[in-house]
Motif scaffolding. Structure first.
Motif, short mmCIF file in Angstrom:
data_model
loop_
_atom_site.label_atom_id
_atom_site.label_comp_id
_atom_site.label_asym_id
_atom_site.label_seq_id
_atom_site.Cartn_x
_atom_site.Cartn_y
_atom_site.Cartn_z
N ILE A 46 111.26 25.50 24.52
CA ILE A 46 109.82 25.31 24.77
C ILE A 46 109.20 24.50 23.65
O ILE A 46 108.36 23.62 23.88
N LYS A 47 109.63 24.78 22.41
CA LYS A 47 109.12 24.04 21.25
C LYS A 47 109.41 22.55 21.40
O LYS A 47 108.53 21.71 21.18
N ALA A 51 101.90 30.40 25.05
CA ALA A 51 101.39 30.35 26.43
C ALA A 51 102.51 30.04 27.42
O ALA A 51 102.65 30.70 28.45
N VAL A 52 103.33 29.04 27.10
CA VAL A 52 104.43 28.67 27.98
C VAL A 52 105.48 29.79 28.02
O VAL A 52 106.02 30.12 29.07
N LEU A 53 105.74 30.38 26.86
CA LEU A 53 106.72 31.47 26.78
C LEU A 53 106.28 32.66 27.64
O LEU A 53 107.08 33.23 28.38
N LYS A 54 105.02 33.01 27.56
CA LYS A 54 104.52 34.14 28.35
C LYS A 54 104.55 33.82 29.84
O LYS A 54 104.90 34.67 30.66
N GLU A 55 104.21 32.59 30.18
CA GLU A 55 104.21 32.18 31.59
C GLU A 55 105.61 32.27 32.19
O GLU A 55 105.78 32.75 33.31
N ARG A 56 106.61 31.80 31.45
CA ARG A 56 107.97 31.74 31.98
C ARG A 56 108.76 33.03 31.82
O ARG A 56 109.56 33.38 32.68
N LYS A 59 100.30 27.01 22.02
CA LYS A 59 100.91 26.28 23.14
C LYS A 59 102.26 26.90 23.50
O LYS A 59 102.57 27.13 24.66
N VAL A 60 103.07 27.15 22.46
CA VAL A 60 104.41 27.69 22.69
C VAL A 60 104.31 29.10 23.29
O VAL A 60 105.01 29.43 24.24
N GLU A 101 110.02 21.00 24.25
CA GLU A 101 109.34 20.52 25.46
C GLU A 101 107.88 20.18 25.20
O GLU A 101 107.38 19.16 25.67
N VAL A 102 107.17 21.05 24.45
CA VAL A 102 105.75 20.80 24.21
C VAL A 102 105.50 19.99 22.96
O VAL A 102 104.36 19.63 22.66
#
Length: 150
Positions: free
Chosen positions: A109-110, A126-131, A123-124, A112-113
């Motif tokens: 994720i790091k 948010a994506v981690l929690k979403e996935r 940012k990291v 990717e963003v």
């Protein structure tokens, strides 16, 4: 579905006469009912298993904190009661990702963003929690993300 497993556990506990497990399961069901009532007015309702996992994770976190406080206060009987509730709660949670898998997900994720500094932690996360929000303890993940970005 997790909710069905919890309801089945309630029935099994009643039939078996396991009062401690029944009390813990009823606590879980009460919290789920509260969450359902809270979400009635929500514009966008998440998937049912995501709701259940979120409630269970919060309950588990509360129990862990209580156990720590009771043990530091010398109240081992209350800590044991909380531990028994925690065991029941954790039995319904999906298995958590290992620390190595979590670190690998964070690194992916790091990249990717394009996160490079601690400023990008939000940012990291948010994506981690979403996935992976249902299979990662976000409080532990927070520390891992912070370490990865510093």
């Amino acid at each position: 579905m997790i909710r069905d497993a919890i309801k089945a556990a309630q029935i099994a506990s009643m039939k078996a006469g396991d009062k401690e497990r029944l009390a813990a399961v009823r606590l879980i069901l009460a919290k789920l009912k509260d969450k359902d009532i809270e979400l009635r007015t929500a514009a966008q309702v998440p998937e049912d298993d995501a709701i259940v996992v979120d409630v269970l994770q919060k309950m588990a976190k509360q129990r862990r904190e209580s156990i720590t406080m009771f043990e530091s206060g010398g109240r081992t009987e209350l800590a044991a009661k909380e531990q028994a509730e925690l065991d029941v709660i954790e039995s319904f949670l999906p298995s958590q990702m290992s620390e190595a898998d979590t670190k690998a997900a964070i690194e992916a994720i790091k990249a990717e963003v394009g996160a490079a500094s601690p400023k990008d932690m939000g940012k990291v996360m948010a994506v981690l929690k979403e996935r992976h929000g249902t299979v990662i303890d976000m409080s532990k993940a927070s520390g891992l993300v912070k370490a990865a970005l510093s």
